[in-house]
Design an enzyme around this catalytic site. Sequence first.
Site, PDB file in Angstrom:
ATOM      1  N   GLY A   1      46.676  37.108  38.384  1.00 45.74           N
ATOM      2  CA  GLY A   1      45.998  38.277  37.818  1.00 45.74           C
ATOM      3  C   GLY A   1      45.916  39.372  38.868  1.00 45.74           C
ATOM      4  O   GLY A   1      44.901  40.050  39.020  1.00 45.74           O
TER       5      GLY A   1
ATOM      6  N   HIS B   1      35.010  36.780  37.451  1.00 47.56           N
ATOM      7  CA  HIS B   1      33.807  37.514  37.010  1.00 47.56           C
ATOM      8  C   HIS B   1      34.023  38.207  35.653  1.00 47.56           C
ATOM      9  O   HIS B   1      33.070  38.642  35.028  1.00 47.56           O
ATOM     10  CB  HIS B   1      33.314  38.500  38.088  1.00 47.56           C
ATOM     11  CG  HIS B   1      34.078  39.785  38.176  1.00 47.56           C
ATOM     12  ND1 HIS B   1      33.539  40.927  38.741  1.00 47.56           N
ATOM     13  CD2 HIS B   1      35.335  40.123  37.780  1.00 47.56           C
ATOM     14  CE1 HIS B   1      34.427  41.904  38.682  1.00 47.56           C
ATOM     15  NE2 HIS B   1      35.518  41.440  38.114  1.00 47.56           N
TER      16      HIS B   1
ATOM     17  N   GLU C   1      35.398  37.234  45.415  1.00 46.71           N
ATOM     18  CA  GLU C   1      34.417  37.703  44.424  1.00 46.71           C
ATOM     19  C   GLU C   1      33.074  37.942  45.098  1.00 46.71           C
ATOM     20  O   GLU C   1      32.825  37.464  46.210  1.00 46.71           O
ATOM     21  CB  GLU C   1      34.218  36.625  43.349  1.00 46.71           C
ATOM     22  CG  GLU C   1      35.404  36.405  42.454  1.00 46.71           C
ATOM     23  CD  GLU C   1      35.180  36.890  41.029  1.00 46.71           C
ATOM     24  OE1 GLU C   1      34.146  37.541  40.762  1.00 46.71           O
ATOM     25  OE2 GLU C   1      36.043  36.607  40.192  1.00 46.71           O
TER      26      GLU C   1
ATOM     27  N   GLU D   1      28.399  38.510  37.580  1.00 42.56           N
ATOM     28  CA  GLU D   1      28.582  38.245  39.003  1.00 42.56           C
ATOM     29  C   GLU D   1      27.784  36.963  39.277  1.00 42.56           C
ATOM     30  O   GLU D   1      26.692  36.792  38.740  1.00 42.56           O
ATOM     31  CB  GLU D   1      28.051  39.412  39.837  1.00 42.56           C
ATOM     32  CG  GLU D   1      28.776  40.728  39.603  1.00 42.56           C
ATOM     33  CD  GLU D   1      30.268  40.660  39.877  1.00 42.56           C
ATOM     34  OE1 GLU D   1      30.645  40.052  40.892  1.00 42.56           O
ATOM     35  OE2 GLU D   1      31.055  41.189  39.070  1.00 42.56           O
TER      36      GLU D   1
HETATM   37  C1  LIG Z   1      39.534  43.033  37.100  1.00 41.55           C
HETATM   38  S1  LIG Z   1      41.267  43.017  37.159  1.00 41.55           S
HETATM   39  C2  LIG Z   1      41.561  42.448  38.798  1.00 41.55           C
HETATM   40  C3  LIG Z   1      42.919  42.788  39.274  1.00 41.55           C
HETATM   41  C4  LIG Z   1      43.232  42.416  40.727  1.00 41.55           C
HETATM   42  N1  LIG Z   1      43.143  40.995  40.971  1.00 41.55           N
HETATM   43  C5  LIG Z   1      42.334  43.190  41.644  1.00 41.55           C
HETATM   44  O1  LIG Z   1      41.389  42.639  42.162  1.00 41.55           O
HETATM   45  O2  LIG Z   1      42.545  44.401  41.797  1.00 41.55           O
HETATM   46  C6  LIG Z   1      41.699  41.648  36.160  1.00 41.55           C
HETATM   47  C7  LIG Z   1      43.187  41.397  36.040  1.00 41.55           C
HETATM   48  O3  LIG Z   1      43.376  40.248  35.229  1.00 41.55           O
HETATM   49  C8  LIG Z   1      44.508  40.476  34.435  1.00 41.55           C
HETATM   50  N2  LIG Z   1      44.466  39.591  33.260  1.00 41.55           N
HETATM   51  C9  LIG Z   1      43.633  39.643  32.206  1.00 41.55           C
HETATM   52  N3  LIG Z   1      43.879  38.646  31.355  1.00 41.55           N
HETATM   53  C10 LIG Z   1      44.897  37.932  31.897  1.00 41.55           C
HETATM   54  C11 LIG Z   1      45.597  36.764  31.497  1.00 41.55           C
HETATM   55  N4  LIG Z   1      45.292  36.140  30.356  1.00 41.55           N
HETATM   56  N5  LIG Z   1      46.561  36.302  32.295  1.00 41.55           N
HETATM   57  C12 LIG Z   1      46.876  36.933  33.465  1.00 41.55           C
HETATM   58  N6  LIG Z   1      46.259  38.048  33.894  1.00 41.55           N
HETATM   59  C13 LIG Z   1      45.272  38.531  33.108  1.00 41.55           C
HETATM   60  C14 LIG Z   1      44.410  41.932  34.079  1.00 41.55           C
HETATM   61  O4  LIG Z   1      45.629  42.446  33.630  1.00 41.55           O
HETATM   62  C15 LIG Z   1      43.953  42.518  35.410  1.00 41.55           C
HETATM   63  O5  LIG Z   1      45.037  42.872  36.204  1.00 41.55           O
END
Ligand SMILES: C[S@@+](CC[C@H](N)C(=O)[O-])C[C@H]1O[C@@H](n2cnc3c(N)ncnc32)[C@H](O)[C@@H]1O
Length: 441
Positions: free
Chosen positions: A281, A349, A378, A405
């Site tokens: 992610g 989170h 986190e 959180e």
């Molecule tokens: C809050 S962001 C954090 C992004 C990055 N890790 C950062 O800290 O900048 C959450 C990330 O989770 C990804 N995401 C959401 N659902 C997902 C899934 N089912 N599988 C993979 N990634 C996912 C989103 O696209 C996004 O990039």
Amino acid sequence: MTQAGGESHDNRTATNGTNDQNDQNGTNGQAHEAFVDGSVAISPNTPELVPGLLDQIASSGKTLSSGVPKARVELLDAARSLVYALETPREAMIRFCWSQSTAYAAVETGIDIGLFTVLSKDDNPKTASGLAEAVSADRKLVARHLKHLGAMGVIIETGPDEYRRTGFSTLLSLQRYSDGFHCMTACATAAIHALPAYLKKNGYCNPSNGKDCSFQIGFNTDLHFFEFLKETPEAAIQFNNHMSAYHQGRPSWMDVGFYDVPGLIKQANTGEQDVLLVDVGGNVGHDLSEFRRKWPNAPGRLVLQDLPEIIVRAKTVPLHSSIELAEHDFFTEQPIQGARAYYMHSILHDWTDDNCRKILKNLIPALKPGYSKVLINENVVPEMDAYWEITSLDIVMMSLFASMERTVDNWHTLLESVGLKITKIWTAERGVESLIECELA
Ligand SMILES: C[S@@+](CC[C@H](N)C(=O)[O-])C[C@H]1O[C@@H](n2cnc3c(N)ncnc32)[C@H](O)[C@@H]1O
């Protein structure tokens, strides 16, 4: 809290300390006002704290000039506390009710019309008329916005209808940062505003369903936040930019002296196919780029995983050639086996405990016992003195995802429930995301 069927909107007669027993018992919905003297509105909030805060400011001020890094943050904290102590409750109310939302709107309009780009060209003061002409907007409208932006410290008023830039207004000319405002408007603020109504409707229970929380009310949708982002590509870009920018300048776990990166690297396998770090992610790759910049000689592959629509975007971002991009839904089994570390930054989170367990259970089969680490970057909410950035984010998480959180106990409970153990939590300073290192229990 208003009792069911009680009237809470007209309490004007209940602020003089003369409320009857019914009020105190809460039978007419005004129990919370039973002993309040209306004059409290116009006296300083906590005057007893002022002398101590002034001493703290004087001593932090001296430390600041001697160059101690934490002194700026301490001075800022004390100065902020001094404002809260000195202002009257009426002033605090107006700050919350009027100034924050209007300053936000003025900043967003300023971004939209390019005001900060023009203002930030150089340090010279600029007139309202000149700025209005440069951005092709109505002079009166621009002048009114400038006045408010000046009053709120976003820019500096140098004369009648004349202003110059600040560091903040200069930053607002950069899309990566200004998109924080657009992002909040496009996919967050309405959900936060809907939170009180949502909680009232749901009997003040802690939200626990990301598909039925205040986000769906605020944005009049039945989509989960991330489904909504998929449907609104412009908001998704703004969100990605905000993700890449919000923690700039804070200590990062990749910095020397925070987490034991050398230890991680030293014991990593160095074969051509060995993976050092999988960013699960990882959005458009800002964290892996930072890692490669800070640890240019770290061996092994770096793999960025995210949803297909995000990976498409990541392909347009200039990333180091050693970073591989892979589509992966973290609710499905982790395809990369036996990496040295699986890294998740601001992922868990976003999700309720049940969903976090699903994400983690899909990761665990890939872990090599005694070798693989799970690195969770986190917030760990402290028992006391939580920083306002963390508590704000907690309410944002509640509004957007019905998530939270987590405290150290919350982390232990969650991670141990899926067969992981926390080996250590590294925390650099107050208000900064920790690095929680885990391995198979
Ligand atoms: C809050 S962001 C954090 C992004 C990055 N890790 C950062 O800290 O900048 C959450 C990330 O989770 C990804 N995401 C959401 N659902 C997902 C899934 N089912 N599988 C993979 N990634 C996912 C989103 O696209 C996004 O990039």
